[in-house]
Write an enzyme that holds these catalytic residues in place. Sequence first.
Site, PDB file in Angstrom:
ATOM      1  N   HIS A 104       1.677   4.529  -2.839  1.00  5.24           N
ATOM      2  CA  HIS A 104       1.733   5.992  -2.652  1.00  5.24           C
ATOM      3  C   HIS A 104       3.094   6.520  -3.112  1.00  5.24           C
ATOM      4  O   HIS A 104       3.187   7.563  -3.750  1.00  5.24           O
ATOM      5  CB  HIS A 104       1.573   6.351  -1.174  1.00  5.24           C
ATOM      6  CG  HIS A 104       0.175   6.266  -0.658  1.00  5.24           C
ATOM      7  ND1 HIS A 104      -0.898   6.872  -1.279  1.00  5.24           N
ATOM      8  CD2 HIS A 104      -0.333   5.689   0.477  1.00  5.24           C
ATOM      9  CE1 HIS A 104      -2.001   6.647  -0.559  1.00  5.24           C
ATOM     10  NE2 HIS A 104      -1.685   5.928   0.495  1.00  5.24           N
ATOM     11  N   HIS A 145       3.323   6.986  -6.735  1.00  4.74           N
ATOM     12  CA  HIS A 145       2.565   8.178  -7.141  1.00  4.74           C
ATOM     13  C   HIS A 145       3.467   9.420  -7.030  1.00  4.74           C
ATOM     14  O   HIS A 145       3.447  10.297  -7.893  1.00  4.74           O
ATOM     15  CB  HIS A 145       1.351   8.312  -6.213  1.00  4.74           C
ATOM     16  CG  HIS A 145       0.193   9.082  -6.784  1.00  4.74           C
ATOM     17  ND1 HIS A 145      -0.938   9.338  -6.054  1.00  4.74           N
ATOM     18  CD2 HIS A 145      -0.008   9.653  -7.986  1.00  4.74           C
ATOM     19  CE1 HIS A 145      -1.783  10.034  -6.805  1.00  4.74           C
ATOM     20  NE2 HIS A 145      -1.247  10.243  -7.968  1.00  4.74           N
ATOM     21  N   HIS A 181       0.836  -1.215   0.000  1.00  2.00           N
ATOM     22  CA  HIS A 181       0.000   0.000   0.000  1.00  2.00           C
ATOM     23  C   HIS A 181       0.868   1.261   0.000  1.00  2.00           C
ATOM     24  O   HIS A 181       0.741   2.121  -0.873  1.00  2.00           O
ATOM     25  CB  HIS A 181      -0.905  -0.033   1.234  1.00  2.00           C
ATOM     26  CG  HIS A 181      -1.778   1.178   1.398  1.00  2.00           C
ATOM     27  ND1 HIS A 181      -3.139   1.139   1.224  1.00  2.00           N
ATOM     28  CD2 HIS A 181      -1.495   2.461   1.725  1.00  2.00           C
ATOM     29  CE1 HIS A 181      -3.643   2.349   1.420  1.00  2.00           C
ATOM     30  NE2 HIS A 181      -2.659   3.169   1.740  1.00  2.00           N
ATOM     31  N   GLU A 182       1.754   1.352   0.964  1.00  2.00           N
ATOM     32  CA  GLU A 182       2.578   2.560   1.071  1.00  2.00           C
ATOM     33  C   GLU A 182       3.492   2.694  -0.143  1.00  2.00           C
ATOM     34  O   GLU A 182       3.788   3.793  -0.595  1.00  2.00           O
ATOM     35  CB  GLU A 182       3.394   2.560   2.367  1.00  2.00           C
ATOM     36  CG  GLU A 182       2.557   2.537   3.653  1.00  2.00           C
ATOM     37  CD  GLU A 182       1.465   3.598   3.705  1.00  2.00           C
ATOM     38  OE1 GLU A 182       1.613   4.657   3.064  1.00  2.00           O
ATOM     39  OE2 GLU A 182       0.437   3.362   4.376  1.00  2.00           O
TER      40      GLU A 182
HETATM   41 ZN   LIG Z   1      -2.934   5.201   2.053  1.00  2.00          ZN
END
Ligand SMILES: [Zn+2]
Length: 699
Positions: free
Chosen positions: A491, A494, A487-488
């Site tokens: 990010h 991104h 998940h991290e």
């Molecule tokens: Zn998040």
Amino acid sequence: MLMALAPAHGQTTVDNPFFSAYNTPFGVPAFDKIKPEHFEPAFDEGIKQQLADITKITSQKSAPTFANTIEALEAGGDLLNRVSTVFFNLNNANTSDALQKIAQSVAPKLAKNGDDISLNPALFKRVKTVYDQRNQLKLTGEQQRLLEKTYKNFVRGGAALTPEKQERLRKINEELSVLTIKFGQNLLAENNAYALVIEKQEDLSGLPASLVSAAADEAKKRNLSGKWVFTLQNPSIMPFLHYADNRALREQLLKAYLERGNHNDARDNKAVMAKMVMLRAEKAQLLGYENHAAFVLEESMASTPAKVSELLNQLWAATVPVTRQEAAELQAMMDKDADPRRGKNEKLASWDWRYYAEKLRKQKYALDAEQLKPYFSLENVREGIFMLTNRLYGLRFERRTDLPIYQEEVQGYEVKEADGRHIGIMYMDFHPRSSKRGGAWMTSFRRQEVKNGRKISPVVSIVCNFSRPSGDAPALLSLDETRTFFHEFGHALHGLLSNVTYGSLSGTSVPRDFVELPSQIMENWSTEAQMMKLYAKHYKTGEVIPDALIEKINKSSLFNQGFETTEYLAASLLDMDYHTLKPDQTPTDVLAFEEKSMDKIGLIEQIPPRYRSTYFQHIFAGGYSAGYYSYIWSAVLDADAFEVFKQKGLFDPKSAQSFRKNVLEKGGTDEPMTLYKNFRGAEPDIKPLLRRRGLMKVL
Ligand SMILES: [Zn+2]
């Protein structure tokens, strides 16, 4: 890589690393030279320089243009930006008494500075003049977006209010800035204040060896050798609640967790958050909105509180029956349990849920979470993610030990394109410390942008609270922790792959209910069979995770989803309840308000909301107020988006390229729905999410 900044007043700034180029590899922050005493002078000077940048804009004779006003504003405040990113990141990941004091002192100064800009009439007049001409200016799409965002920020910051209302707004912003810091500091102190010290071996019954060994390590650190210490940090409390046979200790530990910030002492958060709720409501009304949620959501994909409620209520209705059924199954299991220590003849309570769920999981799927861990060593998961991003986007990660770091455990990597071109720098900081707040997050030390015609490369970081290595074993992650890592990392991509001109539209500068798309879509890969076979290898033998285990993981993927969805939705609804209040409706009794809010939706007593009011960091100190729903909003997107990879192939480079070009590179340069449709070819469908959570048959 950054402009050298001339120190404004001689002596005091000579040794301050913020006042000159960092002179480090890739221009990363000079963590080895930055000391607490450097922050405040840099903040003060940064504010002064930003003010000077703005005076330069407002005092020029030439008529306002996009370049001399909007772009000039975007380019200003360099020093302040530099010191702020370093300071707030360190204050979250590696704080100290000194940093906490500085945080309290600079918060009101920064609030004032923000207001001095938003409420500067000469500046607003210039911005408005450019905005009013926007259709004649022949701007690029990104420039349009920057202009609209800038103008809106002024209006939302109170630029169009009367002077009296502006005065009140300043007071509110100042107070909110101090309360936000206070809430976070109280919570960190509460997390650190409690420890469950176990002295008798028999009280460890049921606990996996790895957890016992970690608890012994923790005791040693506290000069309690021979005993075992359990804390409120996730890698300690969560497995304890899953495995400890001793029901009384489970109760004690969970209650300590649930009561954080609720002891009517100096660290109590009730009055702090109640005041915040009231001030936010007042501010929203001052700005012409019905409530804080309406104010916040205007800038989101959901756009209104009604839209958020619609999604949350739809999901709630689908989840309640599933959760009731889960509770009945657990109660039945508890009824059959003959051991009085574990809960014979008792009614299922919140401290029993995880414990019996774990037993039920074992019974139903012959799956023991502990059995999985050896296949998910931190290192193998990390290598797996590197490999995944290499196959999807061609990225390469090279360990750099020559980068300055802010704490000895932090690891630095250089990220490169397939052809070797430099993309950026990524730090990873994995394990809990008393100086780190709970949870996991991605952050940025330098955002991608184009400055004076040069592309500035990003410096990002992920900060987690994963299980530590213990005994002879390396850090072994639970499936939850593994998913969090993916998940991290999403990010981080991104931020890293951002390819825009203006920094304020770069990377993760998108609405919060869209920002979880790049992160959550990554989670999907973590448990795909084809992917697990590539990275889930036994840390001792190198053996690839057996098919039988993969099958168990997949078969049990719907297990306990009622519980997980319920605790998440309950917290989201609580968030919305607080932030749809009018100022005169704000609660004097926070606990009663919370209870009423949960009763209203019929939350069963065995499931507390994932965050209770007094430790709901996301909404009171994390920038997610009226925004905790974002995770499930984005989940609709990520489940729908991942269908593409399910259809075209898990590593299909064309689909990955399209996701990169249309979503990851674009940051906030276009409407989220437009970005999404450019990738997917259609608006998202909710069905893939419902299927994934086993809620399909109910709706
Ligand atoms: Zn998040």
